[in-house]
Design a protein around this motif. Structure first.
Motif, short mmCIF file in Angstrom:
data_model
loop_
_atom_site.label_atom_id
_atom_site.label_comp_id
_atom_site.label_asym_id
_atom_site.label_seq_id
_atom_site.Cartn_x
_atom_site.Cartn_y
_atom_site.Cartn_z
N GLY A 98 0.84 -1.20 0.00
CA GLY A 98 0.00 0.00 0.00
C GLY A 98 0.87 1.24 0.00
O GLY A 98 1.96 1.26 0.57
N SER A 99 0.37 2.30 -0.66
CA SER A 99 1.18 3.53 -0.76
C SER A 99 1.21 4.27 0.57
O SER A 99 2.13 5.06 0.82
CB SER A 99 0.64 4.43 -1.87
N LYS A 100 0.22 4.01 1.44
CA LYS A 100 0.24 4.69 2.75
C LYS A 100 1.50 4.32 3.53
O LYS A 100 2.09 5.16 4.21
CB LYS A 100 -1.01 4.28 3.55
N TYR A 123 -4.93 14.64 2.66
CA TYR A 123 -4.83 13.29 3.25
C TYR A 123 -3.99 13.40 4.52
O TYR A 123 -2.87 13.91 4.48
CB TYR A 123 -4.19 12.37 2.22
N TYR A 164 4.75 17.60 1.32
CA TYR A 164 3.78 16.62 0.81
C TYR A 164 2.82 17.31 -0.15
O TYR A 164 2.25 18.36 0.16
CB TYR A 164 2.99 16.01 1.97
N CYS A 166 -0.50 16.37 -2.82
CA CYS A 166 -1.49 15.35 -3.13
C CYS A 166 -2.25 15.81 -4.37
O CYS A 166 -3.01 16.78 -4.31
CB CYS A 166 -2.43 15.20 -1.93
N ASN A 170 -6.90 14.68 -1.96
CA ASN A 170 -7.92 14.10 -1.10
C ASN A 170 -8.02 15.02 0.11
O ASN A 170 -6.99 15.29 0.73
CB ASN A 170 -7.47 12.69 -0.66
N ASP A 197 1.92 12.59 -4.08
CA ASP A 197 1.03 11.44 -3.94
C ASP A 197 0.02 11.46 -5.10
O ASP A 197 -0.84 12.33 -5.17
CB ASP A 197 0.32 11.55 -2.58
N ALA A 199 -2.27 9.10 -5.86
CA ALA A 199 -3.24 8.01 -5.64
C ALA A 199 -4.44 8.13 -6.59
O ALA A 199 -5.01 7.12 -7.00
CB ALA A 199 -3.72 8.02 -4.19
N TYR A 200 -4.82 9.37 -6.94
CA TYR A 200 -6.05 9.59 -7.73
C TYR A 200 -5.76 10.07 -9.15
O TYR A 200 -6.67 10.49 -9.85
CB TYR A 200 -6.95 10.59 -7.00
N THR A 224 -0.88 4.03 -6.27
CA THR A 224 -1.56 2.94 -5.57
C THR A 224 -2.44 2.13 -6.53
O THR A 224 -2.86 2.65 -7.57
CB THR A 224 -2.44 3.49 -4.43
N SER A 226 -5.14 0.90 -5.12
CA SER A 226 -6.35 0.88 -4.28
C SER A 226 -7.53 1.64 -4.87
O SER A 226 -8.66 1.41 -4.45
CB SER A 226 -6.04 1.50 -2.91
N LYS A 227 -7.29 2.54 -5.77
CA LYS A 227 -8.35 3.46 -6.18
C LYS A 227 -8.94 3.03 -7.53
O LYS A 227 -9.82 2.20 -7.57
CB LYS A 227 -7.81 4.90 -6.18
N ARG A 235 -3.67 -4.33 -0.92
CA ARG A 235 -2.50 -3.63 -0.38
C ARG A 235 -1.27 -3.64 -1.29
O ARG A 235 -0.27 -4.28 -1.00
CB ARG A 235 -2.12 -4.19 1.01
N1 PLP Z 1 -2.79 8.48 -0.59
C1 PLP Z 1 -3.97 9.09 -0.61
C2 PLP Z 1 -4.07 10.50 -1.08
C3 PLP Z 1 -5.12 8.41 -0.19
O1 PLP Z 1 -6.30 9.05 -0.19
C4 PLP Z 1 -5.01 7.08 0.24
C5 PLP Z 1 -6.18 6.32 0.70
O2 PLP Z 1 -7.26 6.79 0.86
C6 PLP Z 1 -3.75 6.51 0.24
C7 PLP Z 1 -2.65 7.22 -0.19
C8 PLP Z 1 -3.54 5.11 0.74
O3 PLP Z 1 -3.52 4.24 -0.31
P1 PLP Z 1 -3.10 2.72 -0.11
O4 PLP Z 1 -4.36 1.93 -0.05
O5 PLP Z 1 -2.26 2.43 -1.32
O6 PLP Z 1 -2.30 2.61 1.15
#
Ligand code: PLP
Length: 367
Positions: A98-100, A123, A164, A166, A170, A197, A199-200, A224, A226-227, A235
């Protein structure tokens, strides 16, 4: 896995039976399927209503049989495929659970004695991590267009350890113009790490910062599965940066890779032609239809390019979130800097219809 270097493992990937390109069109679900939404409607974590693609599901099934062995060959196959698709060297890409996790490691690696700069609202994971170790956090409000205020972020002194970014952001879903991000990356001190980041990013028209990694040793980009790829529970995330930055993260990771089904699902997602374009289009259509109806009814929404958007409910948002939950609709948490806004993840047609009806009822307005 002592002594098992990435270089040595790369050779193993040649022996893997790589999945062929699979067309999304052959397995696309009907995104406008009529019918009742499953309750509760879950629009609270920016997950995909469609889950893994059909080819990713098949690949994940295949991966179960491999779970008796450490999945390093698959890890390197995923790295190689992503690196090839983005024209970056394979040693510029690393896989995390997971990127988190990569983001949390970045905060540990690059801040501490030095501060962290973040947009607000955004985020919260980097701030939450920084707060576990008393790192100073500078939160810089988004500008009037809900983009990052790049000049204010650059102006923080003493120079922070990490900035950071984003993009799209988010919870707002808004995008920061590419020229502003390029300026931020170009002007940040060389010993300040800029973490972007993405992610989106698949849902948006924004260009990726990955091509900038080559020229900027202090730039780390996060991705990620995840989205848009619908694999939040599997993960898998990626960090893209020059080797020294990745090594700084790996110091915390201890060869902790995702399971083989997850890695195979991620690989199949990258190889599914048309998947990104189709899901981007479906998400945009569903999001904009709801945003347009809310806007027409007099409610202000953010100009999102992601799979979430915010609505100003012009009253304490916590109470609206609670009332929606009682109506079997879960929406996102509330950001204290935006106390009258709710965050809504984009679901399928039935879910969005259910959400709209519930929101109008809670806000005391006929549809
Ligand atoms: N980065 C951002 C901006 C997110 O909104 C999220 C999850 O909501 C994540 C990372 C986490 O992603 P991952 O599921 O890859 O850990």
């Amino acid at each position: 896995m002592e002594g098992l270097s990435r270089r040595r493992l790369v050779g193993l990937t040649a022996a893997l039976p790589l999945l062929g390109q699979v067309s999304w069109a052959a397995s696309a679900p009907d995104t406008d399927a009529p019918g009742a939404a499953q309750l509760p409607v879950r629009l609270n974590f920016n997950e995909s209503p469609w889950g893994p693609s059909a080819s990713a599901r098949a690949a994940m099934h295949e991966g179960i049989a491999g779970c008796g062995r450490y999945p390093y060959p698959l890890q390197y196959a995923l790295i190689d495929t992503f690196a090839r698709q983005h024209a970056v060297p394979e040693d510029n890409v690393q896989v995390f659970c997971g990127s988190k996790l990569a983001l949390q490691y970045a905060v540990h690696a690059f801040t501490g004695a030095r501060s962290l700069v973040v947009p607000e609202p955004s985020y919260e994971a980097p701030v939450d991590t920084a707060q576990t170790r008393d790192t100073t956090v500078h939160a810089v409000a988004l500008d009037a267009r809900h983009a990052h205020d790049v000049d204010a972020m650059l102006a923080v002194r003493p120079a922070p350890g990490m900035i950071y970014v984003c993009n799209p952001n988010n919870p707002t879903g808004t995008v920061t113009p590419a020229a502003a991000l390029e300026r931020l990356i170009a002007k940040a001190p060389s010993d300040t790490v800029v973490v972007v980041d993405e992610a989106y990013i698949h849902f948006s028209d924004a260009p990726s910062c990955i091509p900038l990694v080559k020229a900027h040793a202090n730039l780390l980009v996060l991705r990620t599965f995840s989205k848009l790829y619908g694999m939040a529970g599997a993960r898998v995330g990626l960090a893209i940066g020059q080797p020294a930055l990745l090594e700084a993260l790996e110091a915390f990771d201890g060869y902790n890779v995702a399971a083989e089904p997850s890695l195979r699902g991620a690989l199949a997602s990258l190889q599914c032609t048309g998947l990104v374009a189709q899901r981007k289009q479906d998400n945009q259509r569903l999001r904009d239809a709801t945003v347009n109806r809310l806007t027409a009814a007099g409610w202000r929404c953010t100009a999102s390019q992601a799979n979430c958007f915010m609505v100003d409910v012009r009253q304490p948002a916590d109470a609206v979130v609670k009332a929606l939950a009682e109506a079997q609709v879960k929406v996102g948490r509330v950001w204290s800097s935006w106390p009258t806004w709710i965050r809504v993840s984009v679901g399928d047609a039935a879910q969005m219809q259910h959400f709209e009806a519930a929101l109008f009822q809670v806000l005391g307005q006929a549809e």
